[in-house]
Design a protein around this motif. Structure first.
Motif, PDB file in Angstrom:
ATOM      1  N   THR A   1      -6.765   0.604   5.810  1.00 26.31           N
ATOM      2  CA  THR A   1      -6.228   1.811   4.891  1.00 26.31           C
ATOM      3  C   THR A   1      -7.364   2.654   4.503  1.00 26.31           C
ATOM      4  O   THR A   1      -8.566   1.885   4.399  1.00 26.31           O
ATOM      5  CB  THR A   1      -5.721   0.841   3.806  1.00 26.31           C
ATOM      6  OG1 THR A   1      -6.734   0.298   2.952  1.00 26.31           O
ATOM      7  CG2 THR A   1      -4.627  -0.226   4.039  1.00 26.31           C
TER       8      THR A   1
ATOM      9  N   ASP B   1      -1.288  -0.858  -3.887  1.00 26.42           N
ATOM     10  CA  ASP B   1      -2.594  -0.240  -4.030  1.00 26.42           C
ATOM     11  C   ASP B   1      -2.076   1.215  -3.922  1.00 26.42           C
ATOM     12  O   ASP B   1      -1.728   1.754  -2.836  1.00 26.42           O
ATOM     13  CB  ASP B   1      -3.470  -0.531  -2.850  1.00 26.42           C
ATOM     14  CG  ASP B   1      -4.046  -1.917  -2.910  1.00 26.42           C
ATOM     15  OD1 ASP B   1      -4.327  -2.244  -4.112  1.00 26.42           O
ATOM     16  OD2 ASP B   1      -4.589  -2.428  -1.953  1.00 26.42           O
ATOM     17  N   TYR B   2      -1.826   1.767  -4.952  1.00 24.79           N
ATOM     18  CA  TYR B   2      -1.486   3.508  -5.105  1.00 24.79           C
ATOM     19  C   TYR B   2      -2.708   4.283  -4.447  1.00 24.79           C
ATOM     20  O   TYR B   2      -3.734   3.886  -4.640  1.00 24.79           O
ATOM     21  CB  TYR B   2      -1.149   3.840  -6.309  1.00 24.79           C
ATOM     22  CG  TYR B   2       0.450   3.455  -6.632  1.00 24.79           C
ATOM     23  CD1 TYR B   2       0.492   2.487  -7.567  1.00 24.79           C
ATOM     24  CD2 TYR B   2       1.492   3.883  -6.085  1.00 24.79           C
ATOM     25  CE1 TYR B   2       1.858   1.836  -7.914  1.00 24.79           C
ATOM     26  CE2 TYR B   2       2.808   3.305  -6.568  1.00 24.79           C
ATOM     27  CZ  TYR B   2       2.945   2.214  -7.331  1.00 24.79           C
ATOM     28  OH  TYR B   2       4.057   1.831  -7.695  1.00 24.79           O
ATOM     29  N   GLY B   3      -2.368   5.300  -3.821  1.00 34.79           N
ATOM     30  CA  GLY B   3      -3.260   6.337  -3.524  1.00 34.79           C
ATOM     31  C   GLY B   3      -3.947   5.708  -2.145  1.00 34.79           C
ATOM     32  O   GLY B   3      -5.159   6.186  -1.844  1.00 34.79           O
ATOM     33  N   SER B   4      -3.333   4.912  -1.304  1.00 34.14           N
ATOM     34  CA  SER B   4      -3.907   4.125  -0.301  1.00 34.14           C
ATOM     35  C   SER B   4      -2.949   4.306   0.840  1.00 34.14           C
ATOM     36  O   SER B   4      -1.745   4.061   0.734  1.00 34.14           O
ATOM     37  CB  SER B   4      -4.410   2.781  -0.620  1.00 34.14           C
ATOM     38  OG  SER B   4      -4.841   2.054   0.372  1.00 34.14           O
ATOM     39  N   ARG B   5      -3.416   4.756   1.960  1.00 35.46           N
ATOM     40  CA  ARG B   5      -2.567   4.967   3.188  1.00 35.46           C
ATOM     41  C   ARG B   5      -2.991   4.032   4.249  1.00 35.46           C
ATOM     42  O   ARG B   5      -4.135   3.953   4.889  1.00 35.46           O
ATOM     43  CB  ARG B   5      -2.660   6.365   3.531  1.00 35.46           C
ATOM     44  CG  ARG B   5      -1.823   6.737   4.590  1.00 35.46           C
ATOM     45  CD  ARG B   5      -1.680   8.091   4.956  1.00 35.46           C
ATOM     46  NE  ARG B   5      -2.952   8.825   4.980  1.00 35.46           N
ATOM     47  CZ  ARG B   5      -3.570   9.133   6.217  1.00 35.46           C
ATOM     48  NH1 ARG B   5      -3.018   8.781   7.238  1.00 35.46           N
ATOM     49  NH2 ARG B   5      -4.853   9.488   6.248  1.00 35.46           N
TER      50      ARG B   5
ATOM     51  N   SER C   1       0.889   5.727  -0.126  1.00 30.32           N
ATOM     52  CA  SER C   1      -0.229   6.672  -0.196  1.00 30.32           C
ATOM     53  C   SER C   1      -0.085   7.676  -1.327  1.00 30.32           C
ATOM     54  O   SER C   1      -0.882   8.147  -2.058  1.00 30.32           O
ATOM     55  CB  SER C   1       0.133   7.571   0.989  1.00 30.32           C
ATOM     56  OG  SER C   1       1.613   7.979   0.916  1.00 30.32           O
TER      57      SER C   1
ATOM     58  N   GLY D   1      -8.232   5.553   1.277  1.00 34.86           N
ATOM     59  CA  GLY D   1      -8.003   6.196   0.291  1.00 34.86           C
ATOM     60  C   GLY D   1      -9.201   6.561  -0.640  1.00 34.86           C
ATOM     61  O   GLY D   1      -9.895   7.301   0.207  1.00 34.86           O
ATOM     62  N   SER D   2      -9.418   6.058  -1.733  1.00 33.13           N
ATOM     63  CA  SER D   2     -10.792   5.967  -2.334  1.00 33.13           C
ATOM     64  C   SER D   2     -11.921   5.718  -1.542  1.00 33.13           C
ATOM     65  O   SER D   2     -13.090   6.043  -1.553  1.00 33.13           O
ATOM     66  CB  SER D   2     -10.696   5.589  -3.701  1.00 33.13           C
ATOM     67  OG  SER D   2     -10.605   4.329  -3.634  1.00 33.13           O
TER      68      SER D   2
ATOM     69  N   GLU E   1     -12.358   2.907   2.460  1.00 30.27           N
ATOM     70  CA  GLU E   1     -11.828   2.392   3.503  1.00 30.27           C
ATOM     71  C   GLU E   1     -11.617   0.901   3.358  1.00 30.27           C
ATOM     72  O   GLU E   1     -12.681   0.121   2.950  1.00 30.27           O
ATOM     73  CB  GLU E   1     -12.122   2.769   4.769  1.00 30.27           C
ATOM     74  CG  GLU E   1     -11.676   2.134   6.142  1.00 30.27           C
ATOM     75  CD  GLU E   1     -12.173   2.738   7.234  1.00 30.27           C
ATOM     76  OE1 GLU E   1     -12.325   1.960   8.242  1.00 30.27           O
ATOM     77  OE2 GLU E   1     -12.581   3.868   7.441  1.00 30.27           O
TER      78      GLU E   1
ATOM     79  N   PRO F   1      -0.019   8.647  -5.450  1.00 27.49           N
ATOM     80  CA  PRO F   1      -0.751   8.279  -6.622  1.00 27.49           C
ATOM     81  C   PRO F   1      -0.030   7.298  -7.565  1.00 27.49           C
ATOM     82  O   PRO F   1      -0.679   6.475  -8.244  1.00 27.49           O
ATOM     83  CB  PRO F   1      -1.481   9.501  -7.170  1.00 27.49           C
ATOM     84  CG  PRO F   1      -0.390  10.523  -6.998  1.00 27.49           C
ATOM     85  CD  PRO F   1      -0.077  10.254  -5.519  1.00 27.49           C
TER      86      PRO F   1
ATOM     87  N   VAL G   1       0.840  -1.187  -0.044  1.00 23.63           N
ATOM     88  CA  VAL G   1      -0.104   0.099  -0.026  1.00 23.63           C
ATOM     89  C   VAL G   1       0.932   1.370  -0.214  1.00 23.63           C
ATOM     90  O   VAL G   1       1.955   1.269   0.665  1.00 23.63           O
ATOM     91  CB  VAL G   1      -0.936   0.124   1.220  1.00 23.63           C
ATOM     92  CG1 VAL G   1      -1.973  -0.979   0.901  1.00 23.63           C
ATOM     93  CG2 VAL G   1      -0.092  -0.105   2.610  1.00 23.63           C
TER      94      VAL G   1
END
Length: 438
Positions: free
Chosen positions: A152, A133-137, A54, A154-155, A157, A56, A52
């Motif tokens: 996580t 999983d880009y854009g995921s924190r 964060s 992002g777009s 949960e 993009p 994962v």
């Protein structure tokens, strides 16, 4: 590759062997090690992994890709060579695939430009084809019996499951106490992006705070890019200190030095860190120091003066308004002050580690992280405060236990192999093959 909703649900529900938090160079090196291990195994023995990130897309300090800046480590300390010299993910193979191998050989250097090394990392990230999983924190990690659950955001949960976690969240830009980032005051980490958004220049003056390599590179870049502007370099030292990259000193970055450091008594570890901080912290390559001095001296001879190095100095007052930033400098030895009106203040003031306790919660002791450092085994495994079915590994944040290479590129390839070996051994302790390293 886009996956349909059923695929996404299946991926979220399944428990993988490993989740990597962060997908910068460290976990990219791990993804490469995993791929090469899996290619040598039957399907039942392969390691499943997910990452994962964060950001993009993949990126490595893109805001500091200043033209002409070079790496401070050899290209042989890439993502794979020191673990597997025959890997197709080496920097040399990247050059070969892009038709530049002979040209690089003729260049006669161990140190590619930072831009080229970034392109190598991007190429490796694309070639390894890891599940990222880009854009995921990742915001929380919980122990759930024989596995971990990673929450996580992002777009949407999600709650992901893994038997092991590898934390490689990287570093966060650190500003001095009391400084709030604005369009005219910002950290050097995003220099190129922030300069592109800089309000109209009115005063033709910049201040750069810091005495390390990044600070000196920013000073040179601003001086060359804004030919009408003054550039003021401010730091507490009397002058820039040269980095110690001599052959014997560089042994502190050898893989065997990690063994030496880990086995040392606490007072010896402290001595070693103090002895060799000049190899990495608040130090500048000597040719760059000499270049800046030559520029400053030439301006003293023939003018006009545009480069000013304020050693043994500090900012004692700052006032920003709609047209600029007024800075008052104090020369510490004499107490004399001067006020300069600037278009921007750039803070090349280092980084702080990722706040792991906020993510790990009850799995770790927050006080340990902020005192002597967490307890970590030789294979980078965090000793958790509660019993877990799997393990949490740290890529970074282990300088106190493993030495200066903790968060540096120098040891990525070997460290990745050691972490993978620990994961493999834990998954199949009776039959796990050994992953060799030099």
């Amino acid at each position: 590759m886009k996956k349909n909703l059923d695929d996404s649900r299946s991926r979220n529900d399944s428990t993988v062997d490993l989740i990597g938090v962060g997908f910068g160079p460290s976990n990219l090196g791990l993804a490469i090690a995993i791929r090469e291990y899996n290619e040598s195994q039957e399907s039942d023995n392969r390691i499943t992994a997910r990452f994962v990130e964060s950001k993009p897309t993949f990126g490595w300090h893109p805001g500091m890709l200043i033209p002409g800046t070079t790496m401070q480590i050899s290209f042989l300390k890439d993502l794979a060579t020191q673990r597997n010299t025959t890997s197709r993910f080496t920097f040399l193979n990247y050059l070969a695939e892009h038709g530049r191998l002979n040209h690089f050989v003729n260049y006669q250097t161990f140190f590619p430009t930072r831009i080229e090394f970034h392109k190598y990392l991007e190429w490796a990230a694309n070639q390894v084809d890891a599940d990222v999983d880009y854009g995921s924190r990742a915001v929380e990690i919980l122990s759930a019996g024989d596995h971990f659950e990673v929450r996580t955001v992002g777009s949407s949960e999600r709650m992901l499951k893994a038997r092991n976690i590898v934390m490689a969240g990287g570093l966060t830009a650190a500003l001095p106490d009391g400084v709030t980032p604005t369009s005219r005051q910002f950290h050097s980490h995003n220099l190129l992006f922030d300069l592109a958004e800089l309000p109209p220049i009115r005063h033709n003056s910049f201040i750069v705070v810091g005495a390390g390599q990044s600070a000196a590179e920013v000073v040179r870049y601003l001086h060359a890019t804004y030919p009408e502007a003054e550039v003021h370099s401010v730091f507490g030292k009397y002058g820039y200190s040269p980095s110690d990259d001599s052959p014997y000193a560089n042994r502190i970055f050898d893989p065997v030095a990690v063994d030496d450091f880990y086995s040392s008594a606490p007072h010896v570890r402290k001595q070693l860190l103090n002895y060799h901080r000049g190899t990495n912290y608040s130090a500048v390559d000597l040719p760059l120091i000499e270049e800046l001095y030559a520029i400053e001296y030439a301006e003293r001879v023939q003018g006009p003066r545009r480069l000013f190095v304020h050693g043994a100095s500090a900012i004692v007052d700052t006032h920003e308004d709609s047209v600029g930033v007024s800075i008052t400098l104090e020369h510490r030895p004499t107490g004399l002050t001067e006020t300069i009106l600037n278009d921007a203040v750039i803070y090349a003031t280092g980084f702080k580690p990722m706040d792991l306790p906020s993510i790990l919660g009850p799995l770790c002791d927050r006080d340990d992280f902020h005192s002597n450092g967490p307890t970590v085994t030789r294979d980078y495994r965090l000793v958790t405060t509660v019993s877990c079915g799997g393990a949490v590994f740290l890529q970074g944040g282990t300088e106190h236990s493993h030495g200066l290479t903790s968060s540096l590129l120098s040891n990525i390839a070997v460290r990745s192999g050691e972490i993978l070996q620990a994961v493999v051994s834990q998954s199949a302790p009776s039959s796990a093959p050994h992953i060799s390293s030099p």
